[in-house]
Design an enzyme around this catalytic site. Structure first.
Site, PDB file in Angstrom:
ATOM      1  N   HIS A 167     -34.323 -29.300  40.672  1.00 35.01           N
ATOM      2  CA  HIS A 167     -33.296 -29.178  39.447  1.00 35.01           C
ATOM      3  C   HIS A 167     -33.665 -30.386  38.584  1.00 35.01           C
ATOM      4  O   HIS A 167     -33.285 -30.329  37.111  1.00 35.01           O
ATOM      5  CB  HIS A 167     -31.942 -28.822  39.721  1.00 35.01           C
ATOM      6  CG  HIS A 167     -31.382 -27.731  38.943  1.00 35.01           C
ATOM      7  ND1 HIS A 167     -32.027 -26.439  39.163  1.00 35.01           N
ATOM      8  CD2 HIS A 167     -30.292 -27.758  38.237  1.00 35.01           C
ATOM      9  CE1 HIS A 167     -31.030 -25.875  38.130  1.00 35.01           C
ATOM     10  NE2 HIS A 167     -30.097 -26.587  37.810  1.00 35.01           N
ATOM     11  N   HIS A 210     -29.667 -20.552  29.194  1.00 37.86           N
ATOM     12  CA  HIS A 210     -28.042 -20.694  29.349  1.00 37.86           C
ATOM     13  C   HIS A 210     -27.462 -19.582  28.300  1.00 37.86           C
ATOM     14  O   HIS A 210     -27.727 -19.628  27.077  1.00 37.86           O
ATOM     15  CB  HIS A 210     -27.662 -21.961  28.924  1.00 37.86           C
ATOM     16  CG  HIS A 210     -28.116 -23.062  29.852  1.00 37.86           C
ATOM     17  ND1 HIS A 210     -27.950 -24.360  29.423  1.00 37.86           N
ATOM     18  CD2 HIS A 210     -28.361 -23.054  31.121  1.00 37.86           C
ATOM     19  CE1 HIS A 210     -28.319 -25.104  30.674  1.00 37.86           C
ATOM     20  NE2 HIS A 210     -28.422 -24.214  31.455  1.00 37.86           N
ATOM     21  N   ARG A 221     -35.763 -30.046  35.777  1.00 37.51           N
ATOM     22  CA  ARG A 221     -35.265 -29.108  34.772  1.00 37.51           C
ATOM     23  C   ARG A 221     -34.187 -29.901  33.828  1.00 37.51           C
ATOM     24  O   ARG A 221     -34.260 -29.921  32.560  1.00 37.51           O
ATOM     25  CB  ARG A 221     -34.475 -27.818  35.319  1.00 37.51           C
ATOM     26  CG  ARG A 221     -33.673 -26.932  34.344  1.00 37.51           C
ATOM     27  CD  ARG A 221     -33.358 -25.885  35.234  1.00 37.51           C
ATOM     28  NE  ARG A 221     -32.039 -25.044  34.693  1.00 37.51           N
ATOM     29  CZ  ARG A 221     -32.363 -24.093  33.689  1.00 37.51           C
ATOM     30  NH1 ARG A 221     -33.664 -23.754  33.337  1.00 37.51           N
ATOM     31  NH2 ARG A 221     -31.322 -23.507  33.226  1.00 37.51           N
TER      32      ARG A 221
END
Length: 314
Positions: A260, A286, A263
């Protein structure tokens, strides 16, 4: 205000029409006469609500009924940007909820948008974000002497280059690569599909992997998945994590780096470069832009650090 009520210094900081529109004097009476709140706490709550009233007026909400959950969420980020401590922000949240109890009891509003408001204790925090130089170190870490070099390089380039969740980059299919269009098709949370642009470096790394290595790994068990392990099967989450860990160690990065982190670094570097927040929202997949807004605080810290470093009067 009752005839013998004390003068509240906290209201001096807000114009009279704003204080009246947001019923701050009536709120003061509610606190002291109905709730039995101490004078010090009353002043603190009034200060907090005066700040909210001013913020709401600037945002176009001129009365309590016009204040939305979005306004309150933005107000919390505003407080954080002002440098208020988590304890001070928690007091603001407490003041807000008490204010809404007062408004509901008096029939001034029929809903409480503060119900789902998160306090700083529950705010999501970012793991450490890699700098651009650290990303370069990581991408250069795979050794060409390694039999799986082409896979690992392509995987790291794509994970960072498209801002993918680990579950997204281990399940990418061959059919999801739209290399001529410089896009990758991603199936994200809630089976929501999005198209993410990928740059020249990621494109080249993926193309070389597809040509030089993947056909050798494929033994009929790849199920059309892009990234395969040494046995020719789709990578697991643990397998992907171990590959990343190996190259983080090889790059001698001191930071804790998880899938993550790549990201988060992708999003942060885009914003630092001037990317539009809504464009970053689309690329990250999102559903709510408020989730993406967490990165703007990283970006603001970056801007502050640049200012401190380079401005002659900083």
């Amino acid at each position: 205000m009752t005839p013998y009520a004390p003068r509240h210094q906290a209201l001096d900081a807000v114009p009279g029409d704003v204080a009246r529109a947001f019923l701050l004097e009536r709120f003061a009476d509610y606190l002291s006469l109905e709730q039995g709140v101490s004078p010090a706490t009353t002043e603190g709550y009034l200060r907090d609500m005066a700040r909210l009233a001013t913020f709401a007026r600037v945002k176009g909400a001129g009365e309590p009924a016009a204040v939305t959950a979005r306004h309150l969420r933005d107000f919390m980020y505003h407080l954080k940007d002002l440098g208020l401590s988590p304890a001070s922000i928690r007091r603001n949240v407490s003041a807000l909820r008490t204010w809404y109890r007062f408004l509901l009891a008096d029939g001034i509003v029929d809903r409480d948008p503060s119900e789902r408001l998160e306090t700083p204790k529950r705010w999501r925090t970012l793991p450490e974000v890699l700098t651009v130089d650290e990303v370069r170190q990581l991408l250069a870490a795979p050794s060409q002497d390694d039999a799986l070099y082409f896979r690992d390089r392509a995987m790291l380039e794509l994970a960072y280059g498209a801002g993918l969740r680990v579950g997204e980059w281990i399940t990418l299919g061959l059919r999801d690569l739209l290399l001529e269009d410089q896009l990758v098709r991603v199936l994200g949370k809630g089976s929501k599909e999005r198209l993410v642009p990928i740059g020249r470096s990621a494109l080249a790394s993926v193309a070389i992997y597809l040509r030089e290595l993947r056909p050798k790994l494929e033994r009929g068990e790849g199920r059309g998945t892009l990234f395969l392990n040494a046995r020719g099967r789709p990578l697991s989450r643990m397998g992907a994590w171990q590959i990343l860990r190996k190259h983080v160690d090889a790059a001698a990065l001191a930071k804790h780096v998880s899938p993550h982190t790549l990201r988060h670094s992708f999003a942060t570097h885009l914003l630092e470069g001037g990317a539009d927040l809504r464009a970053v929202q689309e690329m990250l997949g999102h559903a709510d832009i408020s989730t993406t807004q967490i990165y703007t605080h990283v970006d603001r810290e970056f801007l502050r650090s640049v200012h401190r470093q380079y401005h002659p009067r900083a």
